[in-house]
Design an enzyme around this catalytic site. Structure first.
Site, PDB file in Angstrom:
ATOM      1  N   ASP A   9      12.713  14.018 -38.740  1.00  0.00           N
ATOM      2  CA  ASP A   9      11.591  13.304 -39.355  1.00  0.00           C
ATOM      3  C   ASP A   9      11.304  13.992 -40.679  1.00  0.00           C
ATOM      4  O   ASP A   9      11.767  15.115 -40.929  1.00  0.00           O
ATOM      5  CB  ASP A   9      10.356  13.370 -38.440  1.00  0.00           C
ATOM      6  CG  ASP A   9       9.157  12.671 -39.075  1.00  0.00           C
ATOM      7  OD1 ASP A   9       9.328  11.539 -39.580  1.00  0.00           O
ATOM      8  OD2 ASP A   9       8.055  13.257 -39.120  1.00  0.00           O
ATOM      9  N   SER A  10      10.497  13.325 -41.515  1.00  0.00           N
ATOM     10  CA  SER A  10      10.116  13.946 -42.770  1.00  0.00           C
ATOM     11  C   SER A  10       9.215  15.158 -42.527  1.00  0.00           C
ATOM     12  O   SER A  10       9.042  15.980 -43.423  1.00  0.00           O
ATOM     13  CB  SER A  10       9.385  12.930 -43.646  1.00  0.00           C
ATOM     14  OG  SER A  10       8.319  12.360 -42.922  1.00  0.00           O
ATOM     15  N   TYR A  23       8.022  11.178 -47.291  1.00  0.00           N
ATOM     16  CA  TYR A  23       9.111  10.308 -47.740  1.00  0.00           C
ATOM     17  C   TYR A  23       8.554   8.925 -48.160  1.00  0.00           C
ATOM     18  O   TYR A  23       9.206   8.206 -48.898  1.00  0.00           O
ATOM     19  CB  TYR A  23      10.109  10.066 -46.597  1.00  0.00           C
ATOM     20  CG  TYR A  23      11.043  11.208 -46.251  1.00  0.00           C
ATOM     21  CD1 TYR A  23      10.880  12.491 -46.754  1.00  0.00           C
ATOM     22  CD2 TYR A  23      12.110  10.979 -45.385  1.00  0.00           C
ATOM     23  CE1 TYR A  23      11.752  13.521 -46.408  1.00  0.00           C
ATOM     24  CE2 TYR A  23      12.987  12.002 -45.037  1.00  0.00           C
ATOM     25  CZ  TYR A  23      12.807  13.270 -45.544  1.00  0.00           C
ATOM     26  OH  TYR A  23      13.666  14.282 -45.190  1.00  0.00           O
ATOM     27  N   GLY A  24       7.389   8.605 -47.626  1.00  0.00           N
ATOM     28  CA  GLY A  24       6.878   7.224 -47.699  1.00  0.00           C
ATOM     29  C   GLY A  24       6.605   6.682 -49.082  1.00  0.00           C
ATOM     30  O   GLY A  24       6.459   5.476 -49.260  1.00  0.00           O
ATOM     31  N   CYS A  84      11.700   9.087 -38.240  1.00  0.00           N
ATOM     32  CA  CYS A  84      10.878   8.677 -39.380  1.00  0.00           C
ATOM     33  C   CYS A  84      11.110   7.190 -39.671  1.00  0.00           C
ATOM     34  O   CYS A  84      12.252   6.763 -39.875  1.00  0.00           O
ATOM     35  CB  CYS A  84      11.297   9.524 -40.580  1.00  0.00           C
ATOM     36  SG  CYS A  84      10.474   9.108 -42.100  1.00  0.00           S
ATOM     37  N   ASN A  85      10.017   6.419 -39.703  1.00  0.00           N
ATOM     38  CA  ASN A  85      10.148   4.981 -39.984  1.00  0.00           C
ATOM     39  C   ASN A  85      10.701   4.738 -41.374  1.00  0.00           C
ATOM     40  O   ASN A  85      11.522   3.850 -41.584  1.00  0.00           O
ATOM     41  CB  ASN A  85       8.784   4.296 -39.880  1.00  0.00           C
ATOM     42  CG  ASN A  85       8.320   4.107 -38.463  1.00  0.00           C
ATOM     43  OD1 ASN A  85       8.346   3.013 -37.936  1.00  0.00           O
ATOM     44  ND2 ASN A  85       7.888   5.183 -37.817  1.00  0.00           N
ATOM     45  N   THR A  86      10.249   5.545 -42.336  1.00  0.00           N
ATOM     46  CA  THR A  86      10.687   5.354 -43.713  1.00  0.00           C
ATOM     47  C   THR A  86      12.194   5.593 -43.825  1.00  0.00           C
ATOM     48  O   THR A  86      12.920   4.806 -44.447  1.00  0.00           O
ATOM     49  CB  THR A  86       9.905   6.308 -44.651  1.00  0.00           C
ATOM     50  OG1 THR A  86       8.504   6.118 -44.432  1.00  0.00           O
ATOM     51  CG2 THR A  86      10.233   6.063 -46.094  1.00  0.00           C
ATOM     52  N   GLU A 100      -3.094  13.978 -41.380  1.00  0.00           N
ATOM     53  CA  GLU A 100      -2.761  15.378 -41.679  1.00  0.00           C
ATOM     54  C   GLU A 100      -4.019  16.217 -41.915  1.00  0.00           C
ATOM     55  O   GLU A 100      -4.031  17.408 -41.651  1.00  0.00           O
ATOM     56  CB  GLU A 100      -1.819  15.455 -42.884  1.00  0.00           C
ATOM     57  CG  GLU A 100      -0.569  14.619 -42.630  1.00  0.00           C
ATOM     58  CD  GLU A 100       0.745  15.362 -42.756  1.00  0.00           C
ATOM     59  OE1 GLU A 100       0.804  16.299 -43.553  1.00  0.00           O
ATOM     60  OE2 GLU A 100       1.703  14.979 -42.050  1.00  0.00           O
ATOM     61  N   CYS A 113       4.914   3.724 -38.444  1.00  0.00           N
ATOM     62  CA  CYS A 113       4.888   5.037 -39.088  1.00  0.00           C
ATOM     63  C   CYS A 113       4.596   6.066 -38.002  1.00  0.00           C
ATOM     64  O   CYS A 113       3.766   5.816 -37.122  1.00  0.00           O
ATOM     65  CB  CYS A 113       3.800   5.077 -40.165  1.00  0.00           C
ATOM     66  SG  CYS A 113       3.571   6.713 -40.892  1.00  0.00           S
ATOM     67  N   THR A 114       5.271   7.204 -38.108  1.00  0.00           N
ATOM     68  CA  THR A 114       5.127   8.233 -37.066  1.00  0.00           C
ATOM     69  C   THR A 114       3.692   8.703 -36.858  1.00  0.00           C
ATOM     70  O   THR A 114       3.336   9.126 -35.764  1.00  0.00           O
ATOM     71  CB  THR A 114       5.952   9.475 -37.467  1.00  0.00           C
ATOM     72  OG1 THR A 114       5.653   9.785 -38.830  1.00  0.00           O
ATOM     73  CG2 THR A 114       7.429   9.238 -37.293  1.00  0.00           C
ATOM     74  N   HIS A 115       2.879   8.657 -37.926  1.00  0.00           N
ATOM     75  CA  HIS A 115       1.524   9.209 -37.810  1.00  0.00           C
ATOM     76  C   HIS A 115       0.529   8.238 -37.161  1.00  0.00           C
ATOM     77  O   HIS A 115      -0.520   8.659 -36.703  1.00  0.00           O
ATOM     78  CB  HIS A 115       0.978   9.562 -39.202  1.00  0.00           C
ATOM     79  CG  HIS A 115       1.598  10.778 -39.804  1.00  0.00           C
ATOM     80  ND1 HIS A 115       2.948  10.890 -40.028  1.00  0.00           N
ATOM     81  CD2 HIS A 115       1.040  11.944 -40.240  1.00  0.00           C
ATOM     82  CE1 HIS A 115       3.200  12.069 -40.585  1.00  0.00           C
ATOM     83  NE2 HIS A 115       2.059  12.716 -40.720  1.00  0.00           N
TER      84      HIS A 115
HETATM   85  N1  DGL Z   1       7.385   9.986 -41.107  1.00  0.00           N
HETATM   86  C1  DGL Z   1       6.976   8.994 -42.076  1.00  0.00           C
HETATM   87  C2  DGL Z   1       7.196   7.596 -41.480  1.00  0.00           C
HETATM   88  O1  DGL Z   1       7.251   7.413 -40.273  1.00  0.00           O
HETATM   89  C3  DGL Z   1       5.527   9.194 -42.493  1.00  0.00           C
HETATM   90  C4  DGL Z   1       5.308  10.410 -43.353  1.00  0.00           C
HETATM   91  C5  DGL Z   1       6.055  10.334 -44.683  1.00  0.00           C
HETATM   92  O2  DGL Z   1       5.666   9.552 -45.558  1.00  0.00           O
HETATM   93  O3  DGL Z   1       7.039  11.041 -44.812  1.00  0.00           O
HETATM   94  O4  DGL Z   1       7.321   6.659 -42.224  1.00  0.00           O
END
Ligand code: DGL
Length: 264
Positions: free
Chosen positions: A10-11, A42-43, A73-75, A152, A184-186
């Protein structure tokens, strides 16, 4: 049967929501988790950069001889999975397809909302995956860039969050969606606030869905580890390991082994 570990990247820390779901579903698998904490987020980055970071992460995990890679990571799943699949000869799984599958299975009206980072929403990956499964679906996309920093900063309840939830999600009320993908993971951390604003809608957590898909994939490829054992999870990060440990415990309510710091 294959006793090598599964690699997850993940990011940063958000992918621990995916790790948690995978550990619950596949308790006997060893796991290596890489959080690219030096380069998060990463987003809001370009496709080329996200591909470059995702390639580095995959190469690192492959150097540790993982038997499969989960792009938590979704991105990275939205922008880099196609590329990784072309160049790496290892089973790879992202979160988009499992999330889209679930949404299509549970929607009644076909009106599906998708929320994610700017890059994920811009890629239209969820929309394309949904429409390829259900061409008459109506997909409403909304990027919610403030949700990641709110999580965060531990602003996971209260007036500020409620205002921002309303600002981002009010359009979904108007469109009367019946299903929302947390792309998104968060965002699973904000599930209570989201579902209390959008009451009566079904929420899809892509991280939970990828855990189910991973179980199927490992069985299909005959690389699942079936025997009972005390499995290990080893963590790697690209920035401060101590900060990662503290946040991990705060977010997920459990202590994690101290990550190794690496440069990639
Ligand atoms: N992990 C990223 C996602 O799921 C969210 C955090 C980021 O922007 O890196 O898209």
């Amino acid at each position: 049967m294959d006793n090598r570990p599964i690699g997850i990247f993940d990011s940063g820390i958000g992918g621990l929501t995916v790790l948690k779901a995978i550990r619950e579903k596949l308790p006997y698998e060893d796991i290596i988790y890489l959080g690219d904490t030096a380069r998060v987020p990463y987003g809001n980055k370009s496709k080329d950069t996200i591909i470059r970071f995702s390639t580095d992460n995959s190469l690192f995990l492959l150097s540790l001889d993982v038997k499969a890679i989960v792009v938590a990571c979704n991105t990275a799943s939205a922008l880099a999975l196609d590329y990784l699949e072309k160049y790496f000869n290892v089973p790879l799984l992202g979160v988009i397809t499992p999330g889209a599958d679930k949404a299509v299975n549970i929607t009644t009206s076909g009106k599906i909302g998708v929320i994610g980072t700017k890059a994920t929403i811009k890629s239209k990956s969820y929309q394309k995956a949904i429409l390829s499964r259900r061409p008459d679906a109506l997909v409403y996309n909304k990027s919610c860039p403030l949700f990641v920093p709110l999580v965060e900063e531990r602003l996971t309840k209260g007036i500020i969050l409620d205002e921002i939830v309303q600002m981002y999600l009010k359009g979904f009320k108007k469109e009367k969606i019946d299903t929302l993908i947390l792309g998104c993971t968060h965002y699973p951390i904000l599930k209570t606030a989201i579902s209390s604003y959008l009451d009566n809608i079904k929420i899809v957590d892509s991280g939970c869905e990828v855990a189910n898909s991973l179980k199927v994939l490992l069985n299909e490829r005959k690389i699942a580890f079936k025997n009972k054992r005390k499995s290990k999870t080893v963590f790697y990060v690209t920035d401060d390991p101590k900060g990662f440990c503290i946040s991990a415990e705060d977010f997920f309510g459990e202590k994690i082994n101290k990550p190794y710091k690496i440069d990639i």
